[in-house]
Structure formats: C-alpha cells, structure tokens
Design a protein around this motif. Structure first.
Motif, PDB file in Angstrom:
ATOM      1  N   ILE A 181      19.846 -46.171  29.184  1.00 15.12           N
ATOM      2  CA  ILE A 181      20.261 -47.554  28.632  1.00 15.12           C
ATOM      3  C   ILE A 181      19.603 -48.679  29.405  1.00 15.12           C
ATOM      4  CG2 ILE A 181      22.096 -49.179  28.175  1.00 15.12           C
ATOM      5  CD1 ILE A 181      21.871 -47.114  26.087  1.00 15.12           C
ATOM      6  N   GLU A 182      19.743 -48.434  30.605  1.00 12.66           N
ATOM      7  CA  GLU A 182      19.218 -49.751  31.724  1.00 12.66           C
ATOM      8  C   GLU A 182      17.752 -49.519  31.976  1.00 12.66           C
ATOM      9  OE1 GLU A 182      21.574 -49.197  34.980  1.00 12.66           O
ATOM     10  OE2 GLU A 182      23.338 -50.142  34.185  1.00 12.66           O
ATOM     11  N   LEU A 183      17.244 -48.198  32.044  1.00 12.15           N
ATOM     12  CA  LEU A 183      15.811 -47.932  32.374  1.00 12.15           C
ATOM     13  C   LEU A 183      14.907 -47.401  31.237  1.00 12.15           C
ATOM     14  CD1 LEU A 183      16.542 -46.502  36.142  1.00 12.15           C
ATOM     15  CD2 LEU A 183      15.987 -48.897  35.511  1.00 12.15           C
ATOM     16  N   LYS A 184      15.678 -46.888  30.488  1.00 14.19           N
ATOM     17  CA  LYS A 184      14.640 -45.998  29.372  1.00 14.19           C
ATOM     18  C   LYS A 184      13.918 -45.147  29.997  1.00 14.19           C
ATOM     19  CE  LYS A 184      14.498 -49.448  25.807  1.00 14.19           C
ATOM     20  NZ  LYS A 184      15.357 -50.331  26.265  1.00 14.19           N
ATOM     21  N   ALA A 185      14.369 -44.572  31.230  1.00  5.88           N
ATOM     22  CA  ALA A 185      13.707 -43.381  31.771  1.00  5.88           C
ATOM     23  C   ALA A 185      14.689 -42.974  33.007  1.00  5.88           C
ATOM     24  CB  ALA A 185      12.588 -44.094  32.644  1.00  5.88           C
ATOM     25  N   LEU A 186      14.407 -41.878  33.635  1.00  6.78           N
ATOM     26  CA  LEU A 186      15.171 -41.153  34.469  1.00  6.78           C
ATOM     27  C   LEU A 186      15.135 -42.052  35.708  1.00  6.78           C
ATOM     28  CD1 LEU A 186      16.783 -38.724  34.461  1.00  6.78           C
ATOM     29  CD2 LEU A 186      14.891 -37.275  35.559  1.00  6.78           C
ATOM     30  N   SER A 187      16.448 -42.077  36.605  1.00  2.00           N
ATOM     31  CA  SER A 187      16.425 -42.769  37.880  1.00  2.00           C
ATOM     32  C   SER A 187      15.615 -42.051  38.775  1.00  2.00           C
ATOM     33  CB  SER A 187      17.917 -42.703  38.262  1.00  2.00           C
ATOM     34  OG  SER A 187      17.986 -43.310  39.506  1.00  2.00           O
ATOM     35  N   PRO A 188      14.890 -42.825  39.827  1.00  2.00           N
ATOM     36  CA  PRO A 188      14.383 -42.230  40.953  1.00  2.00           C
ATOM     37  C   PRO A 188      15.383 -41.221  41.704  1.00  2.00           C
ATOM     38  CG  PRO A 188      13.906 -44.445  40.952  1.00  2.00           C
ATOM     39  CD  PRO A 188      15.104 -44.167  39.673  1.00  2.00           C
ATOM     40  N   ASN A 189      16.654 -41.675  41.675  1.00  2.00           N
ATOM     41  CA  ASN A 189      17.468 -40.667  42.447  1.00  2.00           C
ATOM     42  C   ASN A 189      17.966 -39.552  41.788  1.00  2.00           C
ATOM     43  OD1 ASN A 189      16.845 -42.374  44.930  1.00  2.00           O
ATOM     44  ND2 ASN A 189      18.280 -43.821  44.063  1.00  2.00           N
ATOM     45  N   ALA A 190      17.495 -39.457  40.549  1.00  2.00           N
ATOM     46  CA  ALA A 190      18.408 -38.321  39.651  1.00  2.00           C
ATOM     47  C   ALA A 190      17.977 -36.833  40.170  1.00  2.00           C
ATOM     48  CB  ALA A 190      18.035 -38.538  38.101  1.00  2.00           C
ATOM     49  N   TYR A 191      19.056 -36.128  40.214  1.00  2.00           N
ATOM     50  CA  TYR A 191      18.600 -34.597  40.587  1.00  2.00           C
ATOM     51  C   TYR A 191      19.272 -33.621  39.625  1.00  2.00           C
ATOM     52  CZ  TYR A 191      23.483 -35.048  42.408  1.00  2.00           C
ATOM     53  OH  TYR A 191      24.908 -35.135  42.558  1.00  2.00           O
ATOM     54  N   GLU A 192      19.713 -34.366  38.402  1.00  2.00           N
ATOM     55  CA  GLU A 192      20.500 -33.651  37.557  1.00  2.00           C
ATOM     56  C   GLU A 192      20.757 -34.284  36.051  1.00  2.00           C
ATOM     57  OE1 GLU A 192      24.116 -31.884  38.510  1.00  2.00           O
ATOM     58  OE2 GLU A 192      25.163 -33.860  38.488  1.00  2.00           O
ATOM     59  N   ILE A 193      20.618 -33.793  35.002  1.00  2.00           N
ATOM     60  CA  ILE A 193      20.796 -34.430  33.586  1.00  2.00           C
ATOM     61  C   ILE A 193      21.769 -33.587  33.073  1.00  2.00           C
ATOM     62  CG2 ILE A 193      19.809 -34.980  31.488  1.00  2.00           C
ATOM     63  CD1 ILE A 193      17.190 -35.009  32.944  1.00  2.00           C
ATOM     64  N   ASP A 194      22.908 -34.407  32.559  1.00  2.00           N
ATOM     65  CA  ASP A 194      24.136 -33.800  31.908  1.00  2.00           C
ATOM     66  C   ASP A 194      23.833 -34.205  30.176  1.00  2.00           C
ATOM     67  OD1 ASP A 194      25.482 -33.109  34.308  1.00  2.00           O
ATOM     68  OD2 ASP A 194      26.318 -35.000  34.293  1.00  2.00           O
ATOM     69  N   ILE A 195      24.026 -33.164  29.658  1.00  2.00           N
ATOM     70  CA  ILE A 195      24.108 -33.068  28.086  1.00  2.00           C
ATOM     71  C   ILE A 195      25.369 -32.456  27.453  1.00  2.00           C
ATOM     72  CG2 ILE A 195      23.056 -32.244  25.991  1.00  2.00           C
ATOM     73  CD1 ILE A 195      20.181 -32.143  27.501  1.00  2.00           C
ATOM     74  N   SER A 196      26.110 -33.216  26.971  1.00  2.00           N
ATOM     75  CA  SER A 196      27.299 -32.524  26.290  1.00  2.00           C
ATOM     76  C   SER A 196      27.152 -32.109  24.690  1.00  2.00           C
ATOM     77  CB  SER A 196      28.209 -33.565  26.130  1.00  2.00           C
ATOM     78  OG  SER A 196      28.881 -34.034  27.598  1.00  2.00           O
ATOM     79  N   PHE A 197      27.959 -31.065  24.517  1.00  2.00           N
ATOM     80  CA  PHE A 197      27.591 -30.767  22.901  1.00  2.00           C
ATOM     81  C   PHE A 197      29.103 -30.073  22.580  1.00  2.00           C
ATOM     82  CE2 PHE A 197      27.349 -27.091  25.975  1.00  2.00           C
ATOM     83  CZ  PHE A 197      27.701 -25.843  25.241  1.00  2.00           C
ATOM     84  N   ASN A 198      28.927 -29.986  21.375  1.00  2.00           N
ATOM     85  CA  ASN A 198      30.221 -29.376  20.659  1.00  2.00           C
ATOM     86  C   ASN A 198      30.296 -27.718  20.750  1.00  2.00           C
ATOM     87  OD1 ASN A 198      32.309 -28.490  18.807  1.00  2.00           O
ATOM     88  ND2 ASN A 198      31.505 -30.053  17.094  1.00  2.00           N
ATOM     89  N   SER A 199      31.554 -27.581  21.474  1.00  2.00           N
ATOM     90  CA  SER A 199      31.713 -26.165  22.055  1.00  2.00           C
ATOM     91  C   SER A 199      31.676 -25.107  20.727  1.00  2.00           C
ATOM     92  CB  SER A 199      32.876 -25.972  22.813  1.00  2.00           C
ATOM     93  OG  SER A 199      33.953 -26.477  21.829  1.00  2.00           O
ATOM     94  N   ASP A 200      32.080 -25.737  19.287  1.00  2.00           N
ATOM     95  CA  ASP A 200      31.958 -24.820  18.389  1.00  2.00           C
ATOM     96  C   ASP A 200      30.598 -24.289  17.730  1.00  2.00           C
ATOM     97  OD1 ASP A 200      34.489 -24.856  18.399  1.00  2.00           O
ATOM     98  OD2 ASP A 200      34.406 -26.696  16.768  1.00  2.00           O
ATOM     99  N   ASP A 201      29.378 -24.883  18.520  1.00  2.00           N
ATOM    100  CA  ASP A 201      28.089 -24.428  18.366  1.00  2.00           C
ATOM    101  C   ASP A 201      27.486 -23.613  19.092  1.00  2.00           C
ATOM    102  OD1 ASP A 201      28.520 -26.373  16.213  1.00  2.00           O
ATOM    103  OD2 ASP A 201      27.413 -28.193  17.283  1.00  2.00           O
ATOM    104  N   VAL A 202      28.171 -22.997  20.200  1.00  2.00           N
ATOM    105  CA  VAL A 202      27.641 -22.215  21.148  1.00  2.00           C
ATOM    106  C   VAL A 202      26.906 -20.960  20.455  1.00  2.00           C
ATOM    107  CG1 VAL A 202      28.049 -20.641  23.022  1.00  2.00           C
ATOM    108  CG2 VAL A 202      29.154 -22.844  22.860  1.00  2.00           C
ATOM    109  N   ALA A 203      27.354 -20.501  19.400  1.00  2.00           N
ATOM    110  CA  ALA A 203      26.936 -19.091  18.869  1.00  2.00           C
ATOM    111  C   ALA A 203      25.665 -19.480  18.134  1.00  2.00           C
ATOM    112  CB  ALA A 203      27.927 -18.681  17.884  1.00  2.00           C
ATOM    113  N   ARG A 204      25.287 -20.787  17.894  1.00  2.00           N
ATOM    114  CA  ARG A 204      23.904 -20.864  17.163  1.00  2.00           C
ATOM    115  C   ARG A 204      22.554 -20.784  18.162  1.00  2.00           C
ATOM    116  NH1 ARG A 204      25.266 -26.730  13.600  1.00  2.00           N
ATOM    117  NH2 ARG A 204      27.028 -25.832  12.783  1.00  2.00           N
ATOM    118  N   SER A 205      23.030 -20.967  19.425  1.00  2.00           N
ATOM    119  CA  SER A 205      21.851 -20.688  20.491  1.00  2.00           C
ATOM    120  C   SER A 205      21.789 -19.297  20.908  1.00  2.00           C
ATOM    121  CB  SER A 205      21.865 -21.714  21.292  1.00  2.00           C
ATOM    122  OG  SER A 205      21.262 -21.547  22.601  1.00  2.00           O
ATOM    123  N   LEU A 206      20.673 -18.683  20.644  1.00  2.00           N
ATOM    124  CA  LEU A 206      20.658 -17.342  21.480  1.00  2.00           C
ATOM    125  C   LEU A 206      20.799 -17.273  22.677  1.00  2.00           C
ATOM    126  CD1 LEU A 206      20.328 -14.103  20.703  1.00  2.00           C
ATOM    127  CD2 LEU A 206      17.830 -14.828  20.641  1.00  2.00           C
TER     128      LEU A 206
END
Length: 602
Positions: A479-504
C-alpha cells in the motif's frame, strides 16, 4: 638512344659526387687548422694573466701570485665539460628519486610475468632505488627472479640479499615473523610509493620527476580557491595569511596515475564507483570520460603518498588496484591522470591457457573481495559518449539491435546466497535480524530470492484456484511503497484452509517436506500448522502460508499461533480487492488501512 642517355647521366652523377667530396674535404681541413690556431693563440694570450694571479676568465684569482706554477694549476678553477654537467645532473636526479620514491611491483602473476626484465629496467635507470616485490603468498614454482640471480648494473650486488635494494614480501600469515617483517608498508622509508604493473620499461627520468612535481605541488584549483578566500578576507577587513604560511600548508592528498603506451585509445578507461554499504551494493559505472574518475581500468602506474597507504585499512590486498581504489573513494582522495605514457615490456598472456588461468584467478579474487567488504550485489554499467563537435558530450543510453532498443550493457550479479548455500539472513531473534544492529538493510540477494519465491507461490495458487490474500507487513509495504520493504526478510500470504487439497505441493507437504520441480522446498512449520515455501532445502529464506477458517462471520486462524493469528471480520474479504505489488496485481482485503489496524500493524 635510351642507353646513351643513361650512361651520360651516370657519368654526370659520378663527376658531381667527386666535386662535392673535394670541396667538403678542403673545408674540413681548413676549419680544423683554424680551430687549432684559435685555441692555441687563446692559450698563449691567457698565460700572462694566469701567471699574474688571474683566472682563465680574466678575474682575479684567490690564489697568491707568489705561489709556484704547480700550486696555481691545482687551485685554478676549470670549466666542467658538457659530459660532466650531464653526468652530475643525472646523478642529482637519481639521488632525488631514490630519496623520494620506493618502487613496488604488486600486480603480477606467477605463471606468466616479466618481472626479471622490469626490475632490471628500473634498477639500471636508477641504481640502488628501493624496489619491493609484494605477493599474496610465496609463489611456487619459484619465479625467475629467484632462480636467475639478478645483478645490478651499478653495484653488482645480488638481489634479495640482506642489504640489497630489491626485496620480496609475502602478505601471507607467518607466525615466525614480526609485525614489521609481515607488513611491507612499515619498511618503506620514502615519502612516496610508485606502483608499477608487470612488464614495464623505464626509458627516462623526466616522467618520474614530473609525477613528483604533480603530487607535491598544489593544483590550480587549490590556488584559485586560496586566492578567492584571500580576496574575501580583504573585503571583510580580516587578516590575510602570510605567503610563508600558505607555502607551509599541506597540499591536497591525491593519487597520480600514468597510462601505458599500449592502452587502447577508444576503449573505456574511466570508472566511477558507488559503494552503498547499507544496501550491500557496489556499482561500477564505466565510460570514456576521464575528467573525474574513481578508478582507471586499463594498464597504468600509480604514485601515492606512503602516509596515505598507512592510513588505509588494507591498501595492498588483492585484487590490486581495485581494492586500493575503493578505499581511496571512501577517503575522498583526488585522482589525477597525467597526459603521458610509460613504455611496455614483453607482451603477457598470449596463449589461451594463460588467459583462462588469469581470468579464473581474477574471478576468485573478486569473490573474496566482495566477501571481505560484505558486498552482495554488484552492478556494472557501461556508457559511451557522443564526442560531437556541435554540443557537449551527450550520453547514449541505448542502442538499436534487431529493431529493438535495449539497455546499454547493464549487468547485475549477486554474490550472496544461492540454491546450494544458506540464507544470508540467518536466524532471527525478536523479529530483528543481525544486520539491523549493523545499520544495514536486508541483503539484496535475499530480497531477490524472496521475490522469486513469492511470484512462484502466487502463480501456483492462481493456477489451482486457491483463495489467498496478501497479509501483514507485506500488505503494508504494497500500500505504501508498491514494493517490498528494504528491511523485509519474509512475506506472509494468508489463504482459505478449505483449499489446501487443491495444491499438490501443500498436500504432500502435510506429511513430509516436498521439493517441487523448480527446486522450491515446501514444508509444514514446526511452530504451528502453517506452511513455509523455502528457496531451497539449504536456503531457508521463505514465504509463509497462513491458513484461515472462513466458515463463519469471523475469520479465525486454523492451527497456528502468535501475533499473526488474530481474528477479524469476514467483511474485509467480501468483496476482495487488489493491490499492485512487485509489478503484479495481488489479491488483498478491502478497506486495507482499517484491516491493518485490526491486525495491530502500524
């Protein structure tokens, strides 16, 4: 008819040459007799004055007129011949250079070099000048300078003996040597050091004298600045420093560089250095402008103050002179390129084998250099300049090739973590990696790998239809930078737990770690029931996959804990929104700022 004219021409030329020879010989005899008579009469004319107590110049001699003729001949001043004056001038110049300069050979290779002739060239021109040969370690097989004992033309002393002017130093660690014996800079007694590359031939002292004048005298800009300051002081009715005080001021520290005659005139020689230590980045910008350079790329000699070398943390380390120029850049030392040239010696690296070996040695040296400086990203940019007569030099930023405009020779190389190595981030305590305490950002190699993992995961989720959204600090950066922060060391992606089986990949990672076809390592985290996608099994930089239960009015974390496991209203996900992140539209909650406040991210 033609033969007749040819014979007449030959007879004419023979007669003409005989006449010229006769008159030349006659003139030579006449001029010789005249000179003999002139100097003989002059000697006779001077004798009465000399016996009367006068010198040969007609001035009163300090010798007493009552002295004997033998005593008067000993005390009589004589004019030095032209040869004597030249000899004295050469001796004085050699004495001045020996007192001022120590010659150092630092940049050479043990498998192909011209050290023997280069050292002999310096020693023959300036006898007994201090010559240091400095190598990272003792070369083996031994160099020819050790096996062929060099003989100095002036004193016929063998090189590398205790009292010899030619000395060898190894920069490798030796527990049997003292600190002074280990560091060559502590044994240099002259004010300046002249670094000469391998394969050089000195054919005169004038260039060395010019380099000494250039480095010891203040530059024109310094004199103009001093005059301007004096003018301002006069206008303000303040005291102007005396001339003696101005002369005693230390001149600006600078480095004098002299190219070689074999250097290509059209090739780029000037290189600007941009060292960004907080971002682990070193940038080389190469062009053919030599007005203000941080480093010269082609073969050249360097004259520098000994005190400046001692102020540098490691001026003699490999690769030389690249590391030397980087330290000079950090110390803001001025560089001056003289409009002159040294002469080359034997041509080196003529075979494919020696070229390849030299290239591999240089590659290893630069890897060690970047490891020492903690440089993870190297950017090389090459620019050319339009040297037109109409206007100022114009920078050409691109060129046409196959009807496509592409960037002009910009190369980015990462020297940090790879698939087979560990992550440069290391273990993180209290959400603060170690480099934060050093005042640095996340290494660029790790940021690049993190972006690669993120794009791979997003493509996987979109291909199989998993409902996801960008979360936590990565969402704030988007939102603020439209890019990754220079101090970032990880990225979090949340997802619907019901869709786990869709990914092999996630389905297999539930039971044991799984490495997909692109080498990315999927596993279930040990501190909760969420997933991590690492760059590889060895490189643990990762994207976190956080499962959430969307079955009710409140979205709840499904099996993981911590500050990321916070409940929030399902209204933030109905409808979903998008945000531009890393050049791609990514799914995210609506009303993002309120969502981040709910998650406690400021």
């Amino acid at each position: 008819m033609r033969m007749k004219y040819g014979k007449l021409f030959i007879v004419f030329m023979i007669c003409f040459n005989l006449v010229v020879f006769y008159y030349s010989w006659k003139y030579f005899l006449t001029s010789t007799n005249f000179l003999a008579e002139t100097f003989g009469s002059a000697r006779v004319q001077r004798e009465p004055y000399e016996h009367a107590g006068y010198s040969i110049n007609g001035e009163l001699d300090v010798v007493d007129a009552d002295q004997s003729p033998v005593q008067r001949d000993r005390s009589r001043p004589t004019k030095l011949s032209k040869f004597s004056r030249i000899r004295d001038r050469i001796q004085n110049t050699n004495k001045y250079i020996r007192k001022s300069i120590t010659v150092v050979f630092r940049d050479f290779y043990d498998f192909d070099n011209d050290l023997l002739q280069s050292i002999a060239s310096v020693n023959n021109l300036i006898p007994n000048v201090q010559i240091f040969i400095i190598a990272p370690e003792i070369p083996y097989p031994p160099l020819d300078i050790f096996t062929n004992h060099g003989q100095s033309a002036s004193n016929q002393s063998t090189w590398f003996e205790k009292d010899s002017n030619v000395k060898f130093f190894s920069l490798s660690y030796d527990v049997t040597k003292s600190l002074k014996e280990t560091l060559p800079l502590l044994q240099i007694t002259t004010k300046y050091v002249l670094f000469l590359p391998d394969s050089v031939r000195l054919n005169g002292r004038s260039l060395l004298s010019r380099m000494l004048r250039e480095i010891s005298n203040p530059s024109t800009n310094d004199l103009l600045l001093q005059q301007h300051q004096n003018l301002l002081l006069k206008q303000n009715n303040q005291a102007v420093p005396a001339k003696d005080q101005l002369l005693n001021q230390k001149p600006e520290r600078k480095i004098i560089a002299v190219p070689f005659a074999s250097n290509a005139r059209t090739a780029a020689n000037c290189c600007h250095l941009q060292l960004d230590l907080p971002n682990w980045t070193l940038e080389y910008v190469t062009g053919n402008e030599t007005d203000s350079c941080d480093m010269y790329k082609q073969k050249h000699a360097i004259l520098v103050e000994t005190a400046l070398l001692r102020d540098m943390p490691d001026a003699l380390s490999s690769p030389f002179p690249e590391l030397f120029y980087i330290q000079a850049k950090l110390a803001n030392i001025k560089k001056v390129l003289l409009n002159a040239a040294f002469q080359d010696g034997k041509k080196l690296f003529t075979s494919y084998h020696t070229k390849t070996k030299r290239r591999n040695v240089r590659k290893d040296q630069f890897k060690a250099l970047y490891r020492k400086l903690q440089i993870k990203k190297v950017v090389r940019k090459n620019y050319l300049y339009d040297k037109s007569k109409l206007a100022k030099r114009k920078l050409i930023k691109s060129f046409e090739h196959n009807n496509q405009t592409i960037s002009l020779l910009t190369e980015i190389t990462f020297y940090g973590c790879e698939k087979q190595t560990k992550s440069c981030i290391g273990q993180v305590y209290n959400s603060q990696p170690f480099y934060v305490y050093l005042g640095r950002h996340t290494p660029p190699c790790c940021l690049d790998k993190l972006k690669t993992i993120f794009r791979h995961v997003v493509d996987e989720f979109e291909n199989v239809g998993i409902r996801y959204w960008l979360d936590n600090h990565a969402l704030k950066n988007a939102i603020e930078l439209k890019a990754l922060s220079p101090n970032a060391y990880e990225i979090d992606i949340s997802f619907n737990s019901d869709d786990v089986a869709r990914s092999l990949a996630m389905k297999k990672a539930q039971t044991k770690p799984y490495t997909d076809g692109d080498g990315f390592h999927w596993l279930k985290a040990t501190d909760g029931h969420y997933f991590r996608v690492q760059y590889s099994k060895a490189n643990q930089i990762a994207v976190n996959l956080l499962p959430f239960d969307l079955s009710g009015e409140v979205v709840r974390p499904n099996g993981f804990y911590g500050w990321k496991a916070k409940k929030f209203s399902v209204e933030f996900l109905h409808p979903m929104s998008t945000v531009l992140f890393l050049g791609k539209p990514i799914m995210c909650p609506n009303n993002v700022m309120e969502y981040l406040e709910t998650k406690g991210i400021k």
